[in-house]
Design a protein around this motif. Structure first.
Motif, PDB file in Angstrom:
ATOM      1  N   LYS A  94       0.835  -1.208   0.000  1.00 13.11           N
ATOM      2  CA  LYS A  94       0.000   0.000   0.000  1.00 13.11           C
ATOM      3  C   LYS A  94       0.868   1.256   0.000  1.00 13.11           C
ATOM      4  CE  LYS A  94      -3.865  -1.996   2.601  1.00 13.11           C
ATOM      5  NZ  LYS A  94      -4.580  -1.926   3.885  1.00 13.11           N
ATOM      6  N   ASN A  95       1.918   1.263   0.820  1.00 13.83           N
ATOM      7  CA  ASN A  95       2.826   2.412   0.860  1.00 13.83           C
ATOM      8  C   ASN A  95       3.573   2.572  -0.455  1.00 13.83           C
ATOM      9  OD1 ASN A  95       2.067   2.942   3.498  1.00 13.83           O
ATOM     10  ND2 ASN A  95       3.778   1.820   4.385  1.00 13.83           N
ATOM     11  N   TYR A  96       3.945   1.449  -1.051  1.00 11.60           N
ATOM     12  CA  TYR A  96       4.635   1.487  -2.346  1.00 11.60           C
ATOM     13  C   TYR A  96       3.739   2.139  -3.402  1.00 11.60           C
ATOM     14  CZ  TYR A  96       7.019   0.009  -6.554  1.00 11.60           C
ATOM     15  OH  TYR A  96       7.670   0.005  -7.765  1.00 11.60           O
ATOM     16  N   VAL A  97       2.505   1.691  -3.470  1.00 14.45           N
ATOM     17  CA  VAL A  97       1.562   2.238  -4.454  1.00 14.45           C
ATOM     18  C   VAL A  97       1.363   3.733  -4.226  1.00 14.45           C
ATOM     19  CG1 VAL A  97      -0.870   2.193  -5.142  1.00 14.45           C
ATOM     20  CG2 VAL A  97       0.411   0.064  -4.961  1.00 14.45           C
ATOM     21  N   SER A  98       1.255   4.143  -2.969  1.00 21.24           N
ATOM     22  CA  SER A  98       1.095   5.568  -2.664  1.00 21.24           C
ATOM     23  C   SER A  98       2.311   6.375  -3.093  1.00 21.24           C
ATOM     24  CB  SER A  98       0.862   5.770  -1.167  1.00 21.24           C
ATOM     25  OG  SER A  98      -0.379   5.248  -0.795  1.00 21.24           O
ATOM     26  N   ALA A  99       3.493   5.832  -2.854  1.00 19.11           N
ATOM     27  CA  ALA A  99       4.729   6.544  -3.174  1.00 19.11           C
ATOM     28  C   ALA A  99       5.002   6.608  -4.676  1.00 19.11           C
ATOM     29  CB  ALA A  99       5.913   5.878  -2.465  1.00 19.11           C
ATOM     30  N   TYR A 100       4.576   5.586  -5.420  1.00 24.47           N
ATOM     31  CA  TYR A 100       4.878   5.514  -6.851  1.00 24.47           C
ATOM     32  C   TYR A 100       3.669   5.811  -7.728  1.00 24.47           C
ATOM     33  CZ  TYR A 100       9.586   3.769  -6.188  1.00 24.47           C
ATOM     34  OH  TYR A 100      10.903   3.661  -5.865  1.00 24.47           O
ATOM     35  N   ARG A 101       2.723   6.578  -7.237  1.00 24.80           N
ATOM     36  CA  ARG A 101       1.512   6.890  -8.019  1.00 24.80           C
ATOM     37  C   ARG A 101       1.839   7.413  -9.415  1.00 24.80           C
ATOM     38  NH1 ARG A 101      -4.019   6.349  -5.980  1.00 24.80           N
ATOM     39  NH2 ARG A 101      -3.566   5.298  -4.038  1.00 24.80           N
ATOM     40  N   GLY A 102       2.911   8.177  -9.544  1.00 23.38           N
ATOM     41  CA  GLY A 102       3.272   8.731 -10.849  1.00 23.38           C
ATOM     42  C   GLY A 102       3.712   7.675 -11.847  1.00 23.38           C
ATOM     43  N   GLY A 103       4.215   6.547 -11.365  1.00 19.56           N
ATOM     44  CA  GLY A 103       4.681   5.476 -12.241  1.00 19.56           C
ATOM     45  C   GLY A 103       3.694   4.340 -12.387  1.00 19.56           C
ATOM     46  N   LEU A 104       2.525   4.490 -11.788  1.00 19.87           N
ATOM     47  CA  LEU A 104       1.488   3.462 -11.855  1.00 19.87           C
ATOM     48  C   LEU A 104       0.210   4.083 -12.398  1.00 19.87           C
ATOM     49  CD1 LEU A 104       1.973   1.987  -8.266  1.00 19.87           C
ATOM     50  CD2 LEU A 104       2.761   0.945 -10.387  1.00 19.87           C
ATOM     51  N   ASP A 105      -0.472   3.349 -13.239  1.00 18.61           N
ATOM     52  CA  ASP A 105      -1.754   3.812 -13.774  1.00 18.61           C
ATOM     53  C   ASP A 105      -2.870   2.982 -13.163  1.00 18.61           C
ATOM     54  OD1 ASP A 105      -0.507   5.631 -15.576  1.00 18.61           O
ATOM     55  OD2 ASP A 105      -0.085   3.947 -16.926  1.00 18.61           O
ATOM     56  N   GLU A 106      -3.857   3.636 -12.556  1.00 17.09           N
ATOM     57  CA  GLU A 106      -4.985   2.891 -12.004  1.00 17.09           C
ATOM     58  C   GLU A 106      -5.838   2.373 -13.148  1.00 17.09           C
ATOM     59  OE1 GLU A 106      -8.826   4.077  -9.603  1.00 17.09           O
ATOM     60  OE2 GLU A 106      -7.056   4.106  -8.277  1.00 17.09           O
ATOM     61  N   ALA A 107      -5.920   1.055 -13.248  1.00 16.49           N
ATOM     62  CA  ALA A 107      -6.678   0.422 -14.325  1.00 16.49           C
ATOM     63  C   ALA A 107      -8.107   0.109 -13.910  1.00 16.49           C
ATOM     64  CB  ALA A 107      -5.975  -0.874 -14.756  1.00 16.49           C
ATOM     65  N   TYR A 108      -8.307  -0.125 -12.601  1.00 11.85           N
ATOM     66  CA  TYR A 108      -9.625  -0.522 -12.119  1.00 11.85           C
ATOM     67  C   TYR A 108      -9.686  -0.279 -10.620  1.00 11.85           C
ATOM     68  CZ  TYR A 108     -13.477  -3.498 -10.611  1.00 11.85           C
ATOM     69  OH  TYR A 108     -14.629  -3.955 -10.034  1.00 11.85           O
ATOM     70  N   SER A 109     -10.877   0.044 -10.124  1.00 14.81           N
ATOM     71  CA  SER A 109     -11.068   0.092  -8.677  1.00 14.81           C
ATOM     72  C   SER A 109     -12.549  -0.074  -8.351  1.00 14.81           C
ATOM     73  CB  SER A 109     -10.540   1.397  -8.078  1.00 14.81           C
ATOM     74  OG  SER A 109     -11.317   2.488  -8.492  1.00 14.81           O
ATOM     75  N   ASN A 110     -12.784  -0.581  -7.157  1.00 10.62           N
ATOM     76  CA  ASN A 110     -14.125  -0.635  -6.593  1.00 10.62           C
ATOM     77  C   ASN A 110     -13.997  -0.379  -5.095  1.00 10.62           C
ATOM     78  OD1 ASN A 110     -13.486  -3.134  -5.359  1.00 10.62           O
ATOM     79  ND2 ASN A 110     -14.547  -4.336  -6.916  1.00 10.62           N
ATOM     80  N   GLN A 111     -14.994  -0.755  -4.308  1.00 10.21           N
ATOM     81  CA  GLN A 111     -14.987  -0.433  -2.883  1.00 10.21           C
ATOM     82  C   GLN A 111     -13.821  -1.071  -2.124  1.00 10.21           C
ATOM     83  OE1 GLN A 111     -17.499  -1.684  -4.682  1.00 10.21           O
ATOM     84  NE2 GLN A 111     -19.475  -0.963  -3.975  1.00 10.21           N
ATOM     85  N   LYS A 112     -13.314  -2.206  -2.566  1.00 11.32           N
ATOM     86  CA  LYS A 112     -12.263  -2.908  -1.824  1.00 11.32           C
ATOM     87  C   LYS A 112     -10.978  -3.136  -2.604  1.00 11.32           C
ATOM     88  CE  LYS A 112     -15.149  -5.328   1.493  1.00 11.32           C
ATOM     89  NZ  LYS A 112     -15.405  -6.607   2.169  1.00 11.32           N
ATOM     90  N   PHE A 113     -11.006  -3.027  -3.905  1.00 14.74           N
ATOM     91  CA  PHE A 113      -9.844  -3.349  -4.734  1.00 14.74           C
ATOM     92  C   PHE A 113      -9.400  -2.165  -5.574  1.00 14.74           C
ATOM     93  CE2 PHE A 113     -11.731  -7.505  -4.053  1.00 14.74           C
ATOM     94  CZ  PHE A 113     -10.631  -8.345  -3.921  1.00 14.74           C
ATOM     95  N   ALA A 114      -8.114  -2.126  -5.850  1.00 18.12           N
ATOM     96  CA  ALA A 114      -7.565  -1.200  -6.843  1.00 18.12           C
ATOM     97  C   ALA A 114      -6.491  -1.960  -7.610  1.00 18.12           C
ATOM     98  CB  ALA A 114      -6.973   0.033  -6.180  1.00 18.12           C
TER      99      ALA A 114
END
Length: 124
Positions: A94-114
């Motif tokens: 979770k911390n990794y995803v938060s820190a690297y938001r610029g290098g990751l593209d959110e492809a999908y999300s719902n109430q519990k998953f991203a």
């Protein structure tokens, strides 16, 4: 065993079992099945569950991994996606995803998953 599963069903009836049978889980798994390449590699805290429900390659992150360790994992295994479950995934990912938001593209999300698309090779 098979008898244990029958007994479990008798006790729970038609109640939805928390986890992979929940609607939000089924929605996320369906998105992965229908919208990711069949050879996609995905980091997820429950890799066997993800493999079973999506027929995709999956590997787990260790909760002790540093950002550098996760970068090495992404590059070594050419990871295409990171799937985060807001309740189940470890703090390291979770911390990794938060820190690297610029290098990751959110492809999908719902109430519990991203689900995040990675860019293997850019993480050093």
């Amino acid at each position: 065993s098979y008898l244990n599963m029958i007994w479990f069903y008798v006790i729970t009836g038609d109640q939805v079992i928390k986890g992979p049978q929940e609607d939000v889980s089924e929605q996320a798994f369906e998105y992965i099945r229908s919208s990711t390449p069949t050879n996609a590699v995905i980091i997820f805290s429950k890799p066997r569950v993800l493999g079973l429900y999506t027929d995709r390659h999956s590997l787990a992150n260790s909760k002790e991994n540093t950002f550098n360790d996760i970068n090495l994992l992404i590059n070594k295994f050419q990871v295409d996606y990171i799937l985060v479950h807001h309740e189940v995934s470890d703090e390291a990912i979770k911390n990794y995803v938060s820190a690297y938001r610029g290098g990751l593209d959110e492809a999908y999300s719902n109430q519990k998953f991203a689900l995040y698309k990675t860019n293997p090779g850019i993480y050093n």
